[in-house]
Scaffold this active site. Structure first.
Site, PDB file in Angstrom:
ATOM      1  N   ASP A 206       4.540  -4.146   1.271  1.00 35.01           N
ATOM      2  CA  ASP A 206       4.540  -5.764   1.135  1.00 35.01           C
ATOM      3  C   ASP A 206       5.895  -6.191   0.173  1.00 35.01           C
ATOM      4  O   ASP A 206       6.281  -7.085   0.501  1.00 35.01           O
ATOM      5  CB  ASP A 206       3.333  -6.223   0.738  1.00 35.01           C
ATOM      6  CG  ASP A 206       2.177  -6.056   1.679  1.00 35.01           C
ATOM      7  OD1 ASP A 206       2.534  -5.826   2.645  1.00 35.01           O
ATOM      8  OD2 ASP A 206       1.080  -5.851   1.217  1.00 35.01           O
TER       9      ASP A 206
ATOM     10  N   SER B  90       1.758   0.908   0.427  1.00 37.27           N
ATOM     11  CA  SER B  90       0.331   1.271  -0.149  1.00 37.27           C
ATOM     12  C   SER B  90      -1.011   0.200   0.593  1.00 37.27           C
ATOM     13  O   SER B  90      -1.962   0.929   0.985  1.00 37.27           O
ATOM     14  CB  SER B  90      -0.001   1.484  -1.618  1.00 37.27           C
ATOM     15  OG  SER B  90       0.984   2.185  -2.249  1.00 37.27           O
TER      16      SER B  90
END
Length: 557
Positions: A208, A251
């Site tokens: 992200d 992640s």
């Protein structure tokens, strides 16, 4: 739907069985021709039921290629086992690669090989299918790819080379690849150096954070090229024309979960190849008429800000630092006083507490996005039942003590929180869901956090309220000056008062930090505005697929 005329139809051999194969501008279909004599497959597995019809949308065909049956190899060099009888009777063949849906929103590339009696017929099929693929103008032909080699589990380069690049090659997509060397490398390159006119889209391989870099670079470049002042909170930003693709290698990969439904690199690559386009809202964050950052997922003050700030000091712990910092922050149980003012989104469809989820082709996003583009006037009705709030020019003002203030521009779903912070938030409706968690006991706050993983209403608690807004501002109680240095000095002067307000810890801070998509903002007093459908992703939203999960052959029609 109007029936499409056939472009081509033939009887072709597939898996030692004769099929009626038909192509129009929408579908490629194949149906086995029943015979009186029971056909023996010779031990070859049949993926298709006898007499059933199967097909794939032309828009989801990735490529078609003619095979050299005599050599027994595909033209890409991979070995293919050919049944002897079929190669003798049908010496020509072509393979169609297409998207197949499998379990839980996962896509994969599948092949179906048809055998022909004549070489001219085989070439006609290949040529006709290629003409239909060429007519799909939404598909990218040249992409700029950024790879983050350090994000997540540091597998970005391996994921791209082994899983994504072969698919791009199959679909005849050319790429220019840049492996980033430092933080904000992609952002700075997009802002200044990249020749964007020669590309059909930009793709990032990372998490992200890498996606946020791409958004900042592309949006900033677009505003600069169009003479828009980003420092003005009132400016209407110009939407970006280039689509953004994200290959998950981080992640959490929250963006992939919200726009595709899964963090699978192959699935994301296939969405890029077929040329999907999913508009997405972007929030701009300002402080005193100075632009700070863009946000596409979560703005969090209080709990989520404290978790991020504490975890940044524990990077040596790796991903475990988030669990440790979260537990520590929960036990600390700080609350913060301040004023939240917001402009409610009125005359729109949907509420933060309804059961409508943002899915592919979302009607709410289309309807509300149309209202936004038409500059519909904002109407705000006064709510007489709210005690600690007031209305000023359509803005609602709330003062209080908060454990958390969150603004979710999407559901923010992830593996740990399947529903997300705001399950009914929409990707492209021009709003953000403002969630206020007031001061409460640790037990009640734990109940609120556990709701993110349960099926119950996220906001059915007396100390939690949620509002769908177009803009909002936050000012901490002790923020009387413009600079954070003065803010800290004010906190020191009021230290005794702070401790009286927080007797449990005796030293609770006067202000928290804002968590903006995983980055800490330098100011606590901010103004946030939502820009409707500012960017487009190579995605289509999460598909409703109650059928696919139960059928062994999801391409059946």
């Amino acid at each position: 739907m109007e029936k499409q005329p056939r472009l081509l139809a033939s009887q072709l051999l597939l898996k030692n069985s004769l099929f009626e194969v038909s192509l129009n501008r929408v579908l490629l279909t194949w149906k086995e021709i029943p015979t009186k004599k029971k056909r023996v497959s010779g031990g070859i597995h049949h993926p298709f039921k006898v007499g059933s019809s199967h097909g794939v949308s032309v828009s989801e065909i990735l490529a078609v290629r003619e095979l050299d049956v005599d050599s027994g190899r595909k033209d890409d060099g991979r070995w293919q086992k050919m049944p002897q009888k079929s190669t003798e009777a049908y010496p020509y063949a072509f393979t169609v690669s297409y998207v197949e849906r499998v379990w839980q929103h996962r896509w994969r590339c599948s092949d179906v090989t048809f055998h022909c009696l004549e070489g001219a017929l085989c070439q006609q099929w290949v040529q006709t299918i290629r003409e239909q693929l060429t007519a799909l103008t939404s598909r990218p032909k040249h992409l700029l790819v950024y790879i983050n080699p350090y994000g997540g589990k540091q597998q970005g380069e391996r994921i791209y080379e082994q899983k994504v690049a072969p698919l791009f090659t199959l679909a005849s997509i050319s790429t220019d690849v840049i492996v980033t060397e430092h933080a904000n490398h992609a952002r700075d390159h997009l802002r200044t150096e990249a020749e964007l006119k020669q590309y059909d889209g930009v793709v990032c391989v990372g998490g992200d954070g890498m996606f946020s870099e791409m958004v900042h670079g592309l949006v900033s470049r677009t505003q600069r090229d169009n003479g828009v002042d980003q420092n003005s909170p009132e400016e209407k930003l110009v939407p970006c024309t280039l689509r953004i693709g994200i290959i998950p290698a981080g992640s959490t990969d929250c963006i992939c979960y919200a726009t595709v439904g899964i963090n699978d690199p192959v699935t994301s690559a296939l969405h890029i190849i077929v040329g999907d386009a999913q508009p997405m809202d972007v929030c701009s964050v300002h402080h005193n008429n100075t632009f700070l950052r863009y946000s596409v997922s979560l703005l969090g003050y209080g709990f989520y800000g404290d978790v991020l700030a504490d975890s940044e000091r524990k990077r040596w712990m790796g991903p475990a630092r988030y669990d440790f910092s979260g537990f520590k922050t929960f036990l600390t149980h700080h609350y913060y006083e301040g004023t939240v003012s917001f402009l409610p989104a009125t005359d729109i469809l949907g509420t933060p507490r309804d059961k409508t989820r943002c899915r592919a082709g979302c009607f709410i996003c289309q309807h509300n996005g149309q209202l936004y583009s038409e500059d519909a006037p904002e109407i705000c009705e006064t709510d007489p039942d709210v005690s600690d709030s007031e209305y000023k020019g359509g803005w609602r003002v709330i003062r209080g003590k908060f454990l958390a203030i969150n603004a979710a521009s999407m559901s923010c779903a992830c593996p740990r929180s399947p529903k997300g912070l705001s399950p009914a938030a929409h990707l492209a409706d021009g709003t953000t869901d403002l969630i206020l968690v007031r001061q409460c006991s640790r037990f009640n706050f734990l109940r609120h956090l556990l709701r993110h993983t349960s099926k119950y209403d996220q906001f059915d608690m007396t100390f939690v309220e949620v509002h769908r807004v177009r803009r909002f501002r936050f000012t901490p109680r002790y923020c009387q000056s413009d600079s954070e240095l003065d803010l800290r000095e004010n906190g020191k002067r009021l230290f005794s008062q702070i401790c009286r307000d927080h007797p449990a810890c005796s030293c609770s801070p006067a202000y928290s930090s804002w968590n903006c998509d995983g980055e800490i903002l330098p100011h606590a007093a901010i103004e946030v505005g939502v820009h409707c459908q500012l960017i487009k992703l190579f995605a289509r939203g999460i598909e409703e697929q109650p059928v696919f999960e139960d059928l062994p052959n999801p391409c059946a029609v």
